[in-house]
Design a protein around this motif. Structure first.
Motif, PDB file in Angstrom:
ATOM      1  N   ASN A 223       1.984   6.303  16.369  1.00  0.00           N
ATOM      2  CA  ASN A 223       3.359   5.049  16.174  1.00  0.00           C
ATOM      3  C   ASN A 223       3.551   5.204  14.367  1.00  0.00           C
ATOM      4  N   PRO A 224       4.846   6.011  13.904  1.00  0.00           N
ATOM      5  CA  PRO A 224       5.116   6.067  12.448  1.00  0.00           C
ATOM      6  C   PRO A 224       5.798   4.504  11.974  1.00  0.00           C
ATOM      7  N   LEU A 225       5.159   3.177  13.196  1.00  0.00           N
ATOM      8  CA  LEU A 225       5.011   2.373  11.798  1.00  0.00           C
ATOM      9  C   LEU A 225       3.420   2.022  11.320  1.00  0.00           C
ATOM     10  N   ASN A 226       2.628   2.795  12.073  1.00  0.00           N
ATOM     11  CA  ASN A 226       1.135   2.900  11.934  1.00  0.00           C
ATOM     12  C   ASN A 226       0.659   4.317  10.863  1.00  0.00           C
ATOM     13  N   LYS A 227       1.649   5.375  10.921  1.00  0.00           N
ATOM     14  CA  LYS A 227       1.316   6.468  10.169  1.00  0.00           C
ATOM     15  C   LYS A 227       1.704   5.562   8.728  1.00  0.00           C
ATOM     16  N   VAL A 228       2.893   4.662   7.841  1.00  0.00           N
ATOM     17  CA  VAL A 228       3.421   4.253   7.213  1.00  0.00           C
ATOM     18  C   VAL A 228       2.454   3.337   6.600  1.00  0.00           C
ATOM     19  N   ILE A 229       1.869   2.706   7.582  1.00  0.00           N
ATOM     20  CA  ILE A 229       1.085   1.109   6.993  1.00  0.00           C
ATOM     21  C   ILE A 229      -1.103   2.215   6.615  1.00  0.00           C
ATOM     22  N   GLU A 230      -0.830   3.497   7.449  1.00  0.00           N
ATOM     23  CA  GLU A 230      -2.400   4.539   6.711  1.00  0.00           C
ATOM     24  C   GLU A 230      -2.313   5.354   5.488  1.00  0.00           C
ATOM     25  N   GLU A 231      -0.801   5.529   5.487  1.00  0.00           N
ATOM     26  CA  GLU A 231      -0.266   6.109   4.995  1.00  0.00           C
ATOM     27  C   GLU A 231       0.139   4.864   3.014  1.00  0.00           C
ATOM     28  N   ILE A 232      -0.298   4.220   3.611  1.00  0.00           N
ATOM     29  CA  ILE A 232       0.121   2.862   1.922  1.00  0.00           C
ATOM     30  C   ILE A 232      -0.904   2.566   1.635  1.00  0.00           C
ATOM     31  N   GLU A 233      -2.448   2.830   2.734  1.00  0.00           N
ATOM     32  CA  GLU A 233      -3.642   2.096   2.660  1.00  0.00           C
ATOM     33  C   GLU A 233      -4.415   3.017   1.936  1.00  0.00           C
ATOM     34  N   GLU A 234      -4.321   4.647   2.360  1.00  0.00           N
ATOM     35  CA  GLU A 234      -4.805   5.557   1.385  1.00  0.00           C
ATOM     36  C   GLU A 234      -3.862   5.637  -0.005  1.00  0.00           C
ATOM     37  N   LEU A 235      -3.523   5.232  -0.117  1.00  0.00           N
ATOM     38  CA  LEU A 235      -2.161   5.334  -1.703  1.00  0.00           C
ATOM     39  C   LEU A 235      -2.963   4.657  -2.401  1.00  0.00           C
ATOM     40  N   PHE A 236      -3.655   2.859  -1.710  1.00  0.00           N
ATOM     41  CA  PHE A 236      -3.976   2.137  -2.419  1.00  0.00           C
ATOM     42  C   PHE A 236      -5.403   2.196  -2.666  1.00  0.00           C
TER      43      PHE A 236
ATOM     44  N   SER B  32      -5.495 -13.991 -14.698  1.00  0.00           N
ATOM     45  CA  SER B  32      -4.197 -13.105 -14.289  1.00  0.00           C
ATOM     46  C   SER B  32      -4.162 -12.204 -13.405  1.00  0.00           C
ATOM     47  N   GLY B  33      -3.436 -12.250 -12.238  1.00  0.00           N
ATOM     48  CA  GLY B  33      -3.182 -11.394 -11.363  1.00  0.00           C
ATOM     49  C   GLY B  33      -1.785 -10.994 -11.354  1.00  0.00           C
ATOM     50  N   PHE B  34      -1.583  -9.972  -9.940  1.00  0.00           N
ATOM     51  CA  PHE B  34      -0.708  -9.984  -9.922  1.00  0.00           C
ATOM     52  C   PHE B  34      -0.268  -9.797  -8.445  1.00  0.00           C
ATOM     53  N   ALA B  35       1.019 -10.178  -7.811  1.00  0.00           N
ATOM     54  CA  ALA B  35       0.381  -9.575  -6.662  1.00  0.00           C
ATOM     55  C   ALA B  35       1.882  -8.617  -5.659  1.00  0.00           C
ATOM     56  N   PHE B  36       2.198  -8.281  -4.588  1.00  0.00           N
ATOM     57  CA  PHE B  36       2.866  -8.168  -4.026  1.00  0.00           C
ATOM     58  C   PHE B  36       3.562  -7.465  -2.347  1.00  0.00           C
ATOM     59  N   GLY B  37       4.359  -7.779  -1.863  1.00  0.00           N
ATOM     60  CA  GLY B  37       4.039  -8.183   0.328  1.00  0.00           C
ATOM     61  C   GLY B  37       5.402  -7.583   0.382  1.00  0.00           C
ATOM     62  N   MET B  38       5.009  -5.851   1.494  1.00  0.00           N
ATOM     63  CA  MET B  38       5.938  -5.422   1.807  1.00  0.00           C
ATOM     64  C   MET B  38       6.146  -5.176   3.635  1.00  0.00           C
ATOM     65  N   GLY B  39       6.866  -4.746   3.385  1.00  0.00           N
ATOM     66  CA  GLY B  39       6.655  -4.800   5.108  1.00  0.00           C
ATOM     67  C   GLY B  39       7.562  -3.297   5.510  1.00  0.00           C
ATOM     68  N   PRO B  40       6.329  -2.940   6.217  1.00  0.00           N
ATOM     69  CA  PRO B  40       6.401  -1.274   6.397  1.00  0.00           C
ATOM     70  C   PRO B  40       7.209  -0.771   7.537  1.00  0.00           C
TER      71      PRO B  40
END
Ligand code: PHE
Length: 340
Positions: free
Chosen positions: A106-119, A299-307
């Motif tokens: 599923n392209p959604l899982n693909k994007v999630i995996e891609e982002i996971e791998e990147l981080f 200190s820290g930063f946070a971000f939230g995105m919608g795959p």
């Protein structure tokens, strides 16, 4: 029976033989213990003694003839059977192979995996948390006390007064900070399903996914956040992409920003087109403190995105519901297109 006729009869019958069984029966008929030739031999005793040797010789000749002919016929039958078998089982190697359809991701899982791998390559780890969440983690630990008006930003599915379907993946950051017991560094991304009361249409879904990112350490600055987001966006969408930060509000970050990505005409400041893509900010000191971190030290930063949004932009998908309805015609377009 005339000996010549016996031979002729055999020759006629052998023509009609089509298999080994029939051939065996034919042999029995002529050469068997009660066969024609055996019977004929018995008749020898009625002949004149001087006629017997010639008669015996003739019978033997016919016997030999039939016997060797049967052997030959048998070989022919065997060869014929093999040839027929080969012909019927012939494999046409020029025929196109049968197509096997492989399942696609599923392209959604693909994007999630891609982002996971990147981080992961940047040293982050992946953290998960419960989908049924307590009010404490979903809101209170994120600087949203019970009567806070910002709770209205996220229409929630409550199960009891204290339990709800999580409206965001941010509670995972609160859980992970508590686990760390006031000691950095923390570098995590938290992908997962979230739920909000919404009417489903082409761009809304009551259930969707988010990926939360959190970094907590000493000397983490807004520049670190900006650099990280820039790297993320360029990796996902291409080196020519720019990001723009606009001031925004989230209860758990201060300052907070909305992040836009340049979508068209990136080279022309005047006509450049921006699309909103994620929310981010510096972790609010209250959030750090509630989770056991000293805001003077850390200190820290946070971000939230919608795959979903990212996948829709990346692949030109126009209806968010396509991700969830599992229509193979939709899904098979993404076979083996992992990093395109
Ligand atoms: N949790 C926020 C939302 O759902 C997104 C966000 C995460 C914003 C982390 C800032 C930092 O809207």
């Amino acid at each position: 029976m005339n000996l010549e006729n016996i031979k002729k009869e055999y020759q006629q019958l052998v023509q009609e033989i089509t298999n080994e069984k029939e051939l065996y029966d034919l042999r029995v008929k002529f050469l068997g213990k009660k066969g024609i030739l055996t019977e004929i031999m018995k008749g020898a005793k009625d002949l004149l003694p001087e006629e017997r040797p010639t008669f015996g010789k003739l019978v033997n000749e016919i016997k030999e003839y039939i016997s060797s002919n049967i052997e030959e016929t048998k070989q022919i039958l065997i060869e014929k059977a093999i040839a027929e078998k080969l012909a019927s089982e012939e494999i046409d190697v020029t025929l196109p192979a049968r197509k096997y359809s492989l399942g696609g991701m599923n392209p959604l899982n693909k994007v999630i995996e891609e982002i996971e791998e990147l981080f992961i390559t940047m040293g982050y780890s992946v953290a998960e948390g419960p989908e049924v969440e307590t009010d404490k983690f979903n809101f209170e630990m994120l600087n949203l006390p019970k009567d806070h008006p910002a709770r209205d930003m996220q229409d929630s599915f409550y199960i009891t007064n204290e339990l709800l379907m999580r409206t965001q993946t941010s509670p995972v950051q609160a859980r992970e900070m508590l686990k760390a017991e006031g000691k950095g560094p923390i570098k995590i991304i938290c992908p997962g399903k979230v739920f909000r009361r919404d009417n489903d249409d082409a761009t809304h879904s009551h259930q969707f996914t988010q990926i939360e990112g959190l970094v907590v350490d000493k000397n983490i600055t807004f520049a670190d956040l900006k650099g990280t987001l820039e790297y993320l966006i360029k990796s996902l969408f291409g080196e020519n992409k720019k990001i723009r930060l606009r001031p925004s509000f989230f209860p758990f970050t201060e300052p907070s920003v909305e992040v836009d990505i340049s979508w068209e005409n990136e080279d022309d400041e005047e006509s450049i087109k921006w699309l909103e893509i994620l929310g981010a900010g510096m972790v609010h000191p209250n959030v750090l403190e509630m989770a056991g971190f000293d805001p003077n030290e850390y200190s820290g930063f946070a971000f939230g995105m919608g795959p979903e949004r990212i996948a829709m932009l990346k692949y030109g998908i126009t209806d968010i519901r396509s991700f969830y309805t599992n229509d193979v015609r939709f899904l098979e377009q993404f076979n083996n297109t992992r990093n395109d």
